[in-house]
Design an enzyme around this catalytic site. Structure first.
Site, PDB file in Angstrom:
ATOM      1  N   THR A 197      63.419  42.341  34.572  1.00 21.44           N
ATOM      2  CA  THR A 197      62.583  42.255  35.549  1.00 21.44           C
ATOM      3  C   THR A 197      61.288  42.046  35.074  1.00 21.44           C
ATOM      4  O   THR A 197      60.817  42.778  34.191  1.00 21.44           O
ATOM      5  CB  THR A 197      62.809  43.029  36.829  1.00 21.44           C
ATOM      6  N   ARG A 198      60.258  41.234  35.731  1.00 26.71           N
ATOM      7  CA  ARG A 198      58.905  41.288  35.378  1.00 26.71           C
ATOM      8  C   ARG A 198      58.228  41.420  36.705  1.00 26.71           C
ATOM      9  O   ARG A 198      56.774  41.106  36.693  1.00 26.71           O
ATOM     10  CB  ARG A 198      58.575  40.099  34.590  1.00 26.71           C
ATOM     11  N   HIS A 202      62.030  44.994  45.123  1.00 22.77           N
ATOM     12  CA  HIS A 202      62.248  45.274  46.780  1.00 22.77           C
ATOM     13  C   HIS A 202      63.750  46.001  46.803  1.00 22.77           C
ATOM     14  O   HIS A 202      64.549  45.825  45.960  1.00 22.77           O
ATOM     15  CB  HIS A 202      61.704  44.192  47.342  1.00 22.77           C
ATOM     16  N   HIS A 205      66.511  43.878  45.468  1.00 19.59           N
ATOM     17  CA  HIS A 205      66.924  43.671  44.200  1.00 19.59           C
ATOM     18  C   HIS A 205      67.635  44.951  43.812  1.00 19.59           C
ATOM     19  O   HIS A 205      68.598  45.072  43.203  1.00 19.59           O
ATOM     20  CB  HIS A 205      65.809  43.925  43.234  1.00 19.59           C
ATOM     21  N   ARG A 291      68.484  33.199  39.454  1.00 19.56           N
ATOM     22  CA  ARG A 291      68.265  31.793  39.667  1.00 19.56           C
ATOM     23  C   ARG A 291      67.035  31.496  39.005  1.00 19.56           C
ATOM     24  O   ARG A 291      66.019  32.369  38.893  1.00 19.56           O
ATOM     25  CB  ARG A 291      68.232  31.692  40.990  1.00 19.56           C
ATOM     26  N   ARG A 436      16.344  44.195  29.465  1.00 16.16           N
ATOM     27  CA  ARG A 436      15.604  43.651  28.110  1.00 16.16           C
ATOM     28  C   ARG A 436      14.892  44.744  27.643  1.00 16.16           C
ATOM     29  O   ARG A 436      14.734  44.402  26.465  1.00 16.16           O
ATOM     30  CB  ARG A 436      14.665  42.334  28.576  1.00 16.16           C
ATOM     31  N   ILE A 476      16.539  35.937  35.403  1.00 12.07           N
ATOM     32  CA  ILE A 476      16.322  34.695  35.888  1.00 12.07           C
ATOM     33  C   ILE A 476      17.781  33.773  35.785  1.00 12.07           C
ATOM     34  O   ILE A 476      17.952  33.197  36.684  1.00 12.07           O
ATOM     35  CB  ILE A 476      15.390  34.056  34.732  1.00 12.07           C
ATOM     36  N   ALA A 477      18.390  34.066  34.714  1.00  4.35           N
ATOM     37  CA  ALA A 477      19.810  33.245  34.443  1.00  4.35           C
ATOM     38  C   ALA A 477      19.349  31.659  34.699  1.00  4.35           C
ATOM     39  O   ALA A 477      20.221  31.221  35.647  1.00  4.35           O
ATOM     40  CB  ALA A 477      20.818  33.955  35.214  1.00  4.35           C
TER      41      ALA A 477
HETATM   42  S1  PPS Z   1      16.837  35.382  31.265  1.00  4.66           S
HETATM   43  O1  PPS Z   1      16.464  33.845  30.828  1.00  4.66           O
HETATM   44  O2  PPS Z   1      17.637  35.666  32.310  1.00  4.66           O
HETATM   45  O3  PPS Z   1      17.506  36.102  30.020  1.00  4.66           O
HETATM   46  O4  PPS Z   1      15.719  36.092  31.659  1.00  4.66           O
HETATM   47  P1  PPS Z   1      15.329  37.686  31.965  1.00  4.66           P
HETATM   48  O5  PPS Z   1      16.265  38.436  30.934  1.00  4.66           O
HETATM   49  O6  PPS Z   1      15.812  37.856  33.373  1.00  4.66           O
HETATM   50  O7  PPS Z   1      13.813  37.975  31.458  1.00  4.66           O
HETATM   51  C1  PPS Z   1      12.748  37.586  32.233  1.00  4.66           C
HETATM   52  C2  PPS Z   1      11.647  38.352  32.269  1.00  4.66           C
HETATM   53  O8  PPS Z   1      11.195  38.318  30.973  1.00  4.66           O
HETATM   54  C3  PPS Z   1       9.783  37.890  31.079  1.00  4.66           C
HETATM   55  N1  PPS Z   1       9.572  36.906  30.169  1.00  4.66           N
HETATM   56  C4  PPS Z   1       9.977  35.695  30.347  1.00  4.66           C
HETATM   57  N2  PPS Z   1      10.674  35.113  31.587  1.00  4.66           N
HETATM   58  C5  PPS Z   1      10.710  33.845  31.017  1.00  4.66           C
HETATM   59  N3  PPS Z   1      10.573  32.847  30.109  1.00  4.66           N
HETATM   60  C6  PPS Z   1       9.992  33.590  29.030  1.00  4.66           C
HETATM   61  N4  PPS Z   1       9.659  32.771  27.964  1.00  4.66           N
HETATM   62  C7  PPS Z   1       9.583  34.833  29.094  1.00  4.66           C
HETATM   63  N5  PPS Z   1       8.865  35.826  28.361  1.00  4.66           N
HETATM   64  C8  PPS Z   1       9.063  36.874  28.945  1.00  4.66           C
HETATM   65  C9  PPS Z   1       9.501  37.913  32.351  1.00  4.66           C
HETATM   66  O9  PPS Z   1       8.696  38.951  32.979  1.00  4.66           O
HETATM   67  C10 PPS Z   1      10.927  37.605  33.231  1.00  4.66           C
HETATM   68  O10 PPS Z   1      10.623  38.618  34.281  1.00  4.66           O
HETATM   69  P2  PPS Z   1      10.941  38.655  35.732  1.00  4.66           P
HETATM   70  O11 PPS Z   1      11.530  39.894  36.376  1.00  4.66           O
HETATM   71  O12 PPS Z   1      11.877  37.544  35.990  1.00  4.66           O
HETATM   72  O13 PPS Z   1       9.672  38.266  36.238  1.00  4.66           O
END
Ligand code: PPS
Length: 570
Positions: A197-198, A202, A205, A291, A436, A476-477
């Site tokens: 069995t995997r 119940h 079984h 089955r 950071r 920021i991503a």
């Molecule tokens: S990322 O792109 O998601 O990896 O950035 P993050 O780790 O959020 O870092 C953003 C913060 O670093 C400062 N900072 C900069 N931001 C954007 N571009 C550049 N070149 C840069 N250099 C330094 C900045 O204070 C960002 O902070 P937040 O809190 O967003 O203002």
């Protein structure tokens, strides 16, 4: 060749060397090429070493491989339906000559065995997939795994074991073929029906295993697979706890529970025959075949890969030769009027029957609905509920994304305070700036570094979410792909809620609380997001907030209401 059924199987090929010899091999092994085995390869190695794959004495050479593909037999004619191969990436294989030892190691580098490389060749994996699985459809997990390896070479040759792969879980339930055979003899068990069995078990079984044992006049071995099963299956920890709970409901002395570290291929009929041979090696005389045994589900066009009864037919066809009898899995239904399970074909006319399908069970789990006690045991329900907790209990990642100065950290900080005040779940803030300074202190702002930063945040958020906490992430991503990767990771274990803080760049620039926009405009900061670097706005964020006209509390309230609406608060 109609060999009589041999109780406790034939000769076992246990491949461990004596302790003294093993010291010598370890000393010698500094000159060997090392191979780190993957999780499924470690399963194969373990079962080779303990004799569960008898009569194999190592990974297959070419003649056996070809014979298995073509005839489901080894080169010497012994029935064997599944290739047991050691693959290495083709570019590594060139450095491993034929006629030398290689050290087989686990992921931590512990040497478990050595193999004499008798042969090395490049297989045609598509041909293998077609022969073994009867299809090239990547919806078949066995095909996907085989072909997903890319270009490989196979190494074949005998192995000598130093130690078995380490397992720290359920150690008292892990027994080798020799141990089980010995145990059966000690208990006076002359006939043993094995149940593979995997899935969680119940009441139906349990009923069918008791009936199978009783009709064969045998004892019962519950032998669940704990190596690799079908992708998406419930993890083995929860399943084994279910089996342990069910074990208590069997009549005393009837049943034994032992775990099988097998890497399943989901190969349907061929796999069923292989499972039967393995159980023969563990000392069983009968094997229950279900089955669609070891079935991989449906193909790309929605059709089952194998005929549902093909597995039973194939095992039956070979049962005398392999020395273990096939017992078909009896479909039982619950008859409320009699308060008992009965074979479907024995239910008197006009009698109402009750059943709950897998899909219906999952729906009831998801929605926290009743699961009747005629269907399963309270301990099993409790285990399954733990695996499918309601939204009020799961972990959450709140992933804020947006430009610098958009208000991500400010809103996240308000929420941090509110979650702490509420006290329902542990909470952690992974703010861009804080990360950071610590986790990503060596990273800059190139695309590669930003992606790495987000993946690290995702890794931590996932750990928090997995354990039922709240991760507030506020980087920021700027890149959609990295955000998507984090979503995919976290969603497996909890909720991922993406919040786009969509405050326009001119508002952020006007605020310029850190003076960074001014520096960026002056060219003092390079690659500044929104000024000289891209920001890919999310297309499917769960929430979008523009903080231009909102106080931090008002923005946080939007998030709070969303969580309330979606049922995340108890
Ligand atoms: S990322 O792109 O998601 O990896 O950035 P993050 O780790 O959020 O870092 C953003 C913060 O670093 C400062 N900072 C900069 N931001 C954007 N571009 C550049 N070149 C840069 N250099 C330094 C900045 O204070 C960002 O902070 P937040 O809190 O967003 O203002």
């Amino acid at each position: 060749m109609n060999a009589p059924i041999t109780p406790y199987g034939g000769e076992l090929c246990q491949l461990f060397v004596a302790d003294e010899e093993s010291q010598g091999i370890k000393a010698e092994s500094i000159a060997y090429t090392s191979l780190e085995l993957s999780a499924p390869q470690l399963c194969d190695l373990e079962l080779l070493l303990v004799g569960a794959f008898s009569p194999l004495r190592g990974f297959m050479g070419r003649a056996d491989y070809e014979a298995v593909l073509e005839h489901m037999r080894l080169a010497d004619g012994t029935v064997w339906p599944m290739p047991i191969m050691l693959s290495v990436p083709l570019d590594r294989a060139e450095a491993i000559p034929e006629g030398g030892w290689v050290a087989l190691r686990d992921a931590e580098g512990v040497m478990l065995a050595r193999m004499w490389v008798q042969e090395r060749w490049q297989p045609d994996l598509r041909r293998e997939a077609q022969a073994v699985f009867g299809t090239l459809d990547p919806a078949h997990p066995g095909v996907a795994r085989l072909l997903g390896q890319g270009q490989v070479a196979y190494l074949g040759g005998p192995i000598e074991g130093l130690e078995p792969p380490a397992h720290h879980d359920f150690r008292n339930l892990r027994r080798t073929p020799a141990e089980l055979r010995h145990e059966f003899t000690r208990m006076g068990w002359r006939k043993v029906v094995a149940f593979q069995t995997r899935n969680p078990m119940h009441r139906a079984h349990k009923e069918l295993t008791v009936r199978a044992a009783s009709s064969a006049g045998a004892n019962l071995l519950l032998h669940p697979v704990v190596g690799l099963t079908k992708p998406g299956d419930i993890d083995h920890y929860a399943r084994v706890r279910c089996y342990q709970a069910i074990a208590r409901s069997y009549p005393p002395g009837l049943m034994m529970l032992s775990l099988l570290p097998l890497a399943m291929r989901m190969g349907g009929p061929r796999e069923a025959l292989w499972h039967a041979i393995i159980r023969r090696n563990y000392g069983c005389t009968h094997f229950i075949v279900g089955r669609d045994h070891a079935g991989p589900g449906v193909d790309g066009a929605g059709r089952p890969f194998y005929d549902p009864y093909a597995a039973q037919e194939l095992v039956q066809q070979y049962q005398d030769e392999i020395g273990i009898q096939m017992v078909p899995f009896q479909e039982l239904v619950y008859v409320p009027a009699r308060a008992q399970y009965m074979p479907q074909d024995e239910v008197p006319d006009g009698c109402e029957v009750a059943s709950i399908s897998g899909t219906e069970l999952r729906r009831r789990m998801r929605e926290g609905l009743d699961i009747p006690s005629w269907f399963t045991y309270p301990e099993v329900v409790a285990e399954l509920r733990r695996l499918h907790p309601p939204r009020t209990e799961i972990g959450i990642t709140l992933f804020f994304t947006g430009l610098s100065g958009a208000g991500k950290s400010t809103v996240a900080n308000v929420l941090l305070a509110w979650f702490l005040e509420l006290g329902q779940r542990p909470v952690t803030l992974l703010d861009g700036d804080i990360v950071r300074k610590n986790l990503s202190s060596e990273l800059g702002f190139s695309r590669a570094h930003r992606d790495l930063n987000i993946l690290r945040i995702g890794f931590v958020a996932n750990e928090i979410t997995k354990n039922g906490g709240i991760a507030l992430c506020a980087p920021i991503a700027p890149y959609a792909a990295a955000r998507r990767a984090v979503r995919e990771l976290v969603s497996q274990h909890g909720a991922f809620i993406e919040i786009h803080v969509a405050t326009p760049v001119d508002v952020c620039e006007q605020r310029d609380r850190k003076g960074l926009y001014a520096k960026a405009r002056a060219g003092l900061i390079k690659q500044f997001t929104g000024v000289s670097d891209p920001y890919e706005a999310p297309e499917h964020a769960e929430l979008v907030l523009d903080t231009t006209e909102l106080t931090p509390e008002q923005a946080a309230q939007e998030v709070w209401l969303y969580l309330e609406r979606e049922g995340y608060f108890a």
